[in-house]
Design a protein around this motif. Structure first.
Motif, PDB file in Angstrom:
ATOM      1  N   LEU A  36       0.695  -1.224  -0.035  1.00  0.00           N
ATOM      2  CA  LEU A  36      -0.048   0.092  -0.057  1.00  0.00           C
ATOM      3  C   LEU A  36       0.966   1.213  -0.136  1.00  0.00           C
ATOM      4  O   LEU A  36       0.346   2.254  -0.024  1.00  0.00           O
ATOM      5  N   GLN A  37       2.230   1.108   0.107  1.00  0.00           N
ATOM      6  CA  GLN A  37       3.002   2.388   0.341  1.00  0.00           C
ATOM      7  C   GLN A  37       3.264   2.655  -1.056  1.00  0.00           C
ATOM      8  O   GLN A  37       3.342   2.068  -2.078  1.00  0.00           O
ATOM      9  N   LEU A  38       3.632   4.064  -1.162  1.00  0.00           N
ATOM     10  CA  LEU A  38       3.655   4.801  -2.310  1.00  0.00           C
ATOM     11  C   LEU A  38       5.093   5.544  -1.915  1.00  0.00           C
ATOM     12  O   LEU A  38       4.900   6.999  -1.702  1.00  0.00           O
ATOM     13  N   PHE A  39       6.161   4.888  -2.388  1.00  0.00           N
ATOM     14  CA  PHE A  39       7.458   5.586  -2.293  1.00  0.00           C
ATOM     15  C   PHE A  39       7.725   6.050  -0.736  1.00  0.00           C
ATOM     16  O   PHE A  39       7.783   7.570  -0.770  1.00  0.00           O
ATOM     17  N   PRO A  40       7.494   5.592   0.132  1.00  0.00           N
ATOM     18  CA  PRO A  40       7.527   5.862   1.607  1.00  0.00           C
ATOM     19  C   PRO A  40       8.750   7.056   1.970  1.00  0.00           C
ATOM     20  O   PRO A  40       8.770   8.206   2.543  1.00  0.00           O
TER      21      PRO A  40
END
Lengths: 472, 472, 472
Positions: free
Chosen positions: A194-198
């Motif tokens: 679910l992460q987008l480039f954390p």
């Protein structure tokens, strides 16, 4: 595997003649895709479903049974069902006892539930060995075979043997299993897709903020000031001239910010006299996103280079040069060659070229496949030595750009200094402190501290866990 | 593992419920970091130390015992001690008998001791199975989890089973084990982390030497000569003009030197009539650093491109163009368009652009992750066919640059030809010989030789080992 | 391994003290290289040959026996013989019974024989377990240890245990085994090393075709037309001016063609009301080569950038600028600054710079090592969101380039519109349809269909196998 009746027979990973049976609960998109792929790789598949009738969508060569019947046929059960439908599994507790349950689910939001789906599953079916896996793989990638994105499958679970069995399946499917430890890691694994480039968020927001500030700053100095004072419409400057002023400024500041945390850490370590004490949180986070900061800086430097190289093609520049020549002709003069200007103009360009070249080199060595093929000493040499050289060259490039105008009061407009002068503050501070830190009288104790020496070793009562992030 | 009492029970890599116990000798920085990481990955850890009291720095959940007690608790003992302290291990010989001893040590200098640390350890404790591993991993990388640099762990040892056990640990820690064979390889493995780009040394020194030569050569022709003869101060040429003359020259020569060893090898093979005879050492070494030579050449080509593209922004160039226009006006003439000059100027630029583009393509395909995803035939096609095309384009670029001036005697200053003419010697030789080598009457026997045919197969008495490097 | 006499003793991958024996049939180049490498990695090697005398080329420490004797000594036999000599193996059927036969052969042409070499071998020796492996590795790479190209070894076979044994050998040699399933896959594996960029063929041929068309189109408009009408010789335009017209056009069209198949697929899915029905073959193939199409487009964009940046260095451009200045002087006028031209010139350049920058970013994220380190959501974000942004910027760049001239009839020569106008057709269509598709009333049913929903689920009688390629 794990046949209870035949413990004396050596366990072989794959028995020679018949293929292992795997059960998949759920005939949704992901369950079918995974089943189809496993079938291709030689597994026997049985689906468990509420309505046990073979749908036309089910891969050929498999059968669909009730959950109970399907579970009895295999030692590994892949639960390709959404978390909200897990409840019915409590009825199967005795059938699932001792079996390996693979949780492949994902959530829609980060930290949607108090516990991870896999831990929830383990609570529902206490006798089963729950393993988290496959949640980062897309159904479409499995079907099409074109795994453009990651081949990595994160696996975690409390039972090592069950984990090994799942990792063998992962390997057989041509994917790369990564053991993430116990089931506690499931929460992180479920958040991962679910992460987008954390790691990129802070550098990108910082870059956007700096860009916005310097854009409006330059707008005031270069467009509004001439409009107010000379009534000149230079609004088209916002397309290239101002971006080309903002880009190098942001690039230089970000590059300096890559090296600032290391310097703060060194001062902290010198001050505390030990490396075994935790840095403040903000410093930890800052240090972990240095690579991303540097790459964002490289992006701005790259744009600066392109903006600069198109200068001679611009209509405005050509027009100005023409006007200059025509004015010389009209005044019947030829401006003589100014040797100092020749030196400044060429030095400024040469420093920029060399700085950009080293910057690109740093960017290339941060590619995963390149950094994997160098040893630790080489990596440190490139990222530290060459990195500081890049910072020095880029700072010098900006200083020489200022050239003679540097402290000329006519450069101030509405008391605002030129934007590039602001950009020099951080890099000059970093370079000055770094210069002090490499003095032998300071470097020696620092090196000792980093090798584990402590000034007051009696006084160090910090737990070891603090240690894990404190080294630079 | 390797429980002597229960040989009938199948060995499982990880027993399902309890975790394997590993002993670490030494509570220094590296020992603690490794212990902490292994603890995270599910191992039980016991430390062996001279003073067996739990320090606050020791990871929680582990205990510190005397060396003897700690060693008895585990089958694998990681010796995280410096070589000069190994002596005490002789006292533990009977405890360590049959155990796996993992040597993780590094030296401070290349080839510091007559034998590798691991071999020394094996001599000290003859009954133990010594495995070399983990020496390329940094303590900090283990702690922070950010293994930016290499994840590769080189493993070697004489006992295959012990090696497998260590490789399993490596894999569990999320690292990549690379089996390097027997303990003899330990020397090379211990030197590895001390190396600083060993394959790059020759290409970089060569490039620096060539650059220095051509820099002074150009300095004499372009700065000192005009100063002596015309009293013109062109000293600012050393910033951009001369580097932009040196860079393409060095790039072209280095590129030609990438292909020269292959041609020498082909001639040697044709002459000897066999591929099973060893090349001279210098040729072997030269051939092994061709990739690095090519990449250094690409760096110089990249700098040449940047230096060239900033030409129209330079103050000197703008001033000269202005003077030229003004002189035309004053003489009341307009120089007509010269079609030949148009052709030469454009051809020269177009050849350079295409050559540079192919050069970049070669550079990209030499990235590890790209070259891993092509098959052997594709790799050969790119590196050989496209490589020669690049050399041809770049040589033509330089030839056309000379243009009409090429053999004009006015170009000689103090009898020195223009520097670019010197740069054409090696590439032209390489291309000429290559052109001869692709003639069918020469290509056919060469292909046969490379497929293993020998002209005098009776006479071939060379050992097979010579073979290992002779193929091109 | 697989010792029939001692089934009760646990199978260990490598017995502790003696190394496994492997037999190699054939003493040719590849057999010897493989034997030498395996010897280095700790295996015992015995060669089987027609004339069982030790040649000087055979690695030291191995022996050469007759095929029968050699085969009896080992459980794994590597058949390093060409397919046409396989016949003699029928005589050894009883010796080879139950043994693992590894087929390493390659053919000279794709699909040279009706069945794969490995299947042919399995027919000849029915009792043996045939495994296909090592055919993608070059003998020279094995010898020299410099595996520049792929380390991947594709393995397939019907017997899982035999396959595991071979994969263990592959791993021990430092290579990466990739399980490709049953022996049916041998055909594909044998074709693999004969392929030369199969996925690149269509994009490259398409790019060549488009380039040729637009080259001749521009030749007619820009060289032949002025020659016929004004008798001007602009033939040197074919070196830079026309390529710099062709490159951006081809780049823009190819980039649009990357996104066109996705749009066609979406329309098909909306029309059919299901994703479980097969796309036409051409659409499948088109979708699988989108990455290659995009990279070829990037190549053309890169060339366009270089061609554009050298514009101010070109003799022709400098001459024209001079003529323009001189003409102003002669007419005693100074053309005033045109603000609109300033805006158009700068916007056009800025859009191009930003578009090219995003294009390069897309190219970098398609590097295998980069795309492996992002998750699925990030990959989709970059390739879809940033991809469309790139297309929008590049289309706008071309539109603004047209500027005021866009629909000016004087731009038509021989009724032919300017080439860049033709290049806008495909991208504008793609962007227009995409704009319609993101309307909520269309996007919602499309998303449902892609998640597996079907408009007439009763009517869906397609087999599951159609499914494997239909999702976008």
């Amino acid at each position: 595997m794990e046949k209870n009746s035949s413990n004396m027979i050596p366990l072989t990973e794959n028995s020679p003649h018949k293929k292992e049976m795997v059960c998949i609960f759920g005939t949704g998109d992901f369950g079918r895709s995974l089943g189809y792929k496993m079938l291709q790789c030689g597994y026997s598949i049985v689906f468990g479903s509420r309505n046990a009738q073979t749908s036309s969508l089910i891969p050929k060569g498999t059968e669909v049974l009730s959950h109970r019947e399907a579970a009895q046929k295999a030692d590994i059960i892949i639960v390709a069902i959404q978390r909200q439908h897990y409840n019915f599994l409590t009825e199967l507790t005795e059938v699932l006892h001792g079996k390996v349950l693979v949780d492949v689910s994902n959530n829609l939001k980060i930290n949607q539930y108090p516990e991870s789906n896999a831990e929830y599953l383990a609570q529902l079916v206490p006798g089963a060995k729950v393993v988290k896996a496959f949640n980062t793989v897309s159904a479409w990638a499995l079907q099409s075979g074109t795994l453009d994105a990651s081949r990595q499958v994160f696996v975690c679970g409390d039972d090592n043997k069950a984990k090994q069995m799942v990792m063998d399946i992962v390997r057989t499917l041509g994917l790369t299993p990564l053991d993430q430890g116990s089931l506690l890691a499931a929460r992180e694994i479920e958040n991962y897709p679910l992460q987008l480039f954390p790691m990129w968020k802070f550098p990108i927001y910082l870059a956007i903020g700096l860009s916005a500030f310097f854009f409006f700053y330059s707008l005031i100095r270069d467009v509004i000031y001439p409009y107010v004072h000379e009534n000149k419409d230079l609004s088209f400057f916002i397309v290239i001239s101002i971006p080309n002023r903002v880009c190098p400024i942001v690039a230089l500041i970000l590059l300096a910010l890559v090296y600032l945390p290391g310097i703060i850490a060194a001062i902290l370590q010198l001050h505390r006299g030990t490396k075994y004490s935790r840095f403040p949180d903000w410093l930890d986070k800052w240090m972990l996103c240095r690579k991303q900061l540097g790459l964002v800086a490289l992006v701005f430097a790259f744009l600066h280079v392109l903006y600069t190289l198109v200068i001679p093609i611009r209509y405005y520049v050509r027009w100005r040069l023409n006007v200059y020549v025509i004015s010389q002709i009209k005044d019947n003069r030829t401006d003589p060659f100014n040797n100092t200007n020749g030196w400044i103009s060429d030095s400024y360009l040469a420093l920029g070229i060399l700085g950009f070249f080293l910057f690109v080199l740093l960017g290339i060595t941060s590619l995963p496949s390149v950094s994997n093929s160098v040893n630790w000493r080489e990596f440190r040499f490139v990222q530290s030595k060459l990195g500081y050289l890049t910072l020095i060259l880029c700072t010098a490039h900006t200083l020489v750009y200022g050239g003679k105008r540097f402290l000329n009061p006519s450069m101030y407009r509405w008391y605002l200094p030129a934007a590039y002068m602001l950009s020099l503050i951080v890099p000059c501070i970093v370079l000055a402190i770094k210069f002090v830190l490499i003095f032998p009288c300071i470097d020696r104790p620092l090196t000792q501290i980093r090798q584990g020496w402590e000034r007051n070793s009696k006084g160090s009562k910090q737990s070891y866990y603090n240690d894990s992030k404190s080294a630079v």
